[in-house]
Enzyme design. Structure first.
Site, PDB file in Angstrom:
ATOM      1  N   CYS A 149      47.818  35.602  15.382  1.00 43.06           N
ATOM      2  CA  CYS A 149      46.560  36.191  14.965  1.00 43.06           C
ATOM      3  C   CYS A 149      45.935  37.020  16.068  1.00 43.06           C
ATOM      4  CB  CYS A 149      45.619  35.091  14.511  1.00 43.06           C
ATOM      5  SG  CYS A 149      46.304  34.226  13.118  1.00 43.06           S
TER       6      CYS A 149
ATOM      7  N   GLU B 249      68.449  33.997  45.170  1.00 40.08           N
ATOM      8  CA  GLU B 249      68.057  33.139  44.042  1.00 40.08           C
ATOM      9  C   GLU B 249      67.763  33.953  42.794  1.00 40.08           C
ATOM     10  OE1 GLU B 249      65.133  30.783  46.021  1.00 40.08           O
ATOM     11  OE2 GLU B 249      63.684  32.408  46.045  1.00 40.08           O
TER      12      GLU B 249
END
Ligand code: LLP
Length: 432
Positions: free
Chosen positions: A362, A291
């Site tokens: 920020c 997978e």
């Protein structure tokens, strides 16, 4: 160049044969580009190698946590891939895209009752059950719904894949799966066989992600342990291992000095090893599942940004701020991940300006990549970050109420929007 879909034409960087500067102008930045042809090529490497090496019953699943939006499930359906889903949100997206749910495998270490019920209602083919709590819940909900659910048991083979800690998942002390070493996996099988509404079809393990396996032993060791466990369970309980899912994890190249993994070759090596093991252990060869997430989409992605400010602190360092950041790519902030960065509109100039490419959020940790060498940027220049197809869009956030960028797909010289850019209105749509 890092990957064959990256090139230079005149002074401009190209991706999937397209001028990235023109795409930045057309669609605005920040912008995720996805090379659809490369995604398909990566799927075919797995499809072909797995069919040839393991036979028709074996198949790859795309681990859609790497990048999840409707168009990708359409592509996976067309390529004949199965998919790995980890939440009701991923299931819903796949359903909306018309993905055939019998080819879906439902993962996760803590599926809620609502997730389990929804997955069963959607006809998910297989559950990968993490442990006994989940098996009991799946059995009960399957009984209520009058079905028998096919289940693989997620086991931890106790292997260190030599990658960064946040993505090493196959060790005994992992939060995922049930450990073989402690005897708990054998107990789980014994208990699972008592449950009426689940059918155990095999086992799953996932050793980790961004695994280069340079010694060539990680996947072989995992196969040894899992095959041996399968044989033991067959002897002890008569449970035939129909499927063995070896998880994902093959590493991709983010920078020039990352090694190259020949996936086809690796799969052939693993196949030979497993066939020999099946003979030695006198068990039938199970269908093998793998997978991959990252190795399907990572090198099919590139992110484009526009330079806003250049800040020089003499004697210290230089910062180049771009119009995206950890909101669209948190991977340096989280894992210290390395990336290859270009100044896409000035590819013909020398790279003699060393700078940290930082975002607009920020906080100081909002770094895309430190110590990058570029031509000294100007406001308005286009920065390209390569290999961002995996775990960038899917891990993006709205921190600072920054909208997620659009995803533009490139295929055969054409381009189209697969995910639209989040608008200011989108930022308040759930606020009451
Ligand atoms: N199967 C399972 C059960 C997994 O947990 C994962 C990844 C995969 C398959 C796919 O692994 P891949 O082929 O993509 O390596 N956010 C991190 C990566 C997290 C990986 C989580 N599990 C990053 O950005 O590096």
């Amino acid at each position: 160049m890092l990957c064959k879909n990256i090139g230079v034409s005149g002074a401009h960087l190209t991706f999937a044969g397209r001028d990235t500067v023109a795409l930045a102008q057309q669609y605005d930045t920040p912008l995720y580009l996805m090379d659809e042809d490369r995604i398909r090529e990566n799927c075919r490497i797995y499809m072909t190698a797995m069919r040839e090496a393991f036979g028709d019953k074996s198949f790859p699943l795309y681990a859609s946590k790497a990048a999840c939006f409707k168009r990708l499930y359409e592509i996976m359906k067309e390529e004949g891939m199965a998919v790995d889903l980890v939440s009701s949100g991923e299931i819903f997206t796949a359903v909306k895209a018309g993905f055939p749910m019998e080819r879906a495998v439902f993962h996760g270490n803590n599926k809620t009752d609502a997730d389990i019920a929804y997955a069963i209602d959607c006809g998910v083919g297989y559950f990968v059950a993490d442990g006994m709590f989940e098996l009991l819940a799946v059995d009960e909900i399957a009984r209520e719904k009058g079905i028998t659910q096919k289940v693989m048991l997620r086991l931890t083979p106790g292997i260190d894949p030599h990658t960064y800690d946040a993505v090493a998942t196959g060790k005994v002390d992992s939060k995922f799966g049930t450990a073989i070493e402690t005897g708990q996996a054998a107990q789980l099988v014994e208990q699972a066989l008592q449950l009426q509404n689940i059918r155990v079809v095999g086992y799953h393990c996932h050793v980790g992600s961004q695994v280069f396996d340079e010694e060539g032993d990680v996947y072989l060791n995992a196969a040894d342990i899992m095959m041996d466990f399968g044989a033991q369970m067959e002897r002890k309980f008569g449970l035939v291992m129909e499927m063995l899912n070896l998880g994902g994890g093959y590493g991709v190249r983010y920078v020039e000095d990352d090694p190259y993994v020949d996936i086809g070759e690796n799969i052939r090596m693993v196949a030979e090893h497993i066939k020999a093991l099946a003979d030695k252990l006198h068990i039938a060869m199970p269908a093998i599942l793998m997978e991959p997430g990252r190795s399907i989409v990572a090198d099919a992605g590139m992110t484009l940004y526009t330079v806003g400010t250049v800040k020089e602190i003499p004697g210290y360092k230089n910062y180049v701020s771009i119009d995206g950041g950890m909101t669209d790519n948190p991977r340096f902030a989280l894992y210290g991940s390395r990336y290859t960065v270009h100044l896409a509109n000035r590819m013909d100039e020398g790279c003699d300006f060393c700078c940290d490419v930082v975002g607009r959020c920020c906080e100081s940790g909002d770094v895309i990549q430190p110590e990058v060498k570029l031509p000294k940027p100007n406001r308005g220049d286009v920065v390209a970050v390569c290999t961002t197809g995996a775990y960038n869009y899917s891990m993006a956030s709205n921190y600072n109420r920054v909208g997620r960028p659009a995803v533009v797909m490139l295929s055969g010289g054409k381009d189209y929007v697969a995910v639209r850019r989040e608008s200011l209105e989108d930022m308040v749509q759930n606020d009451l």
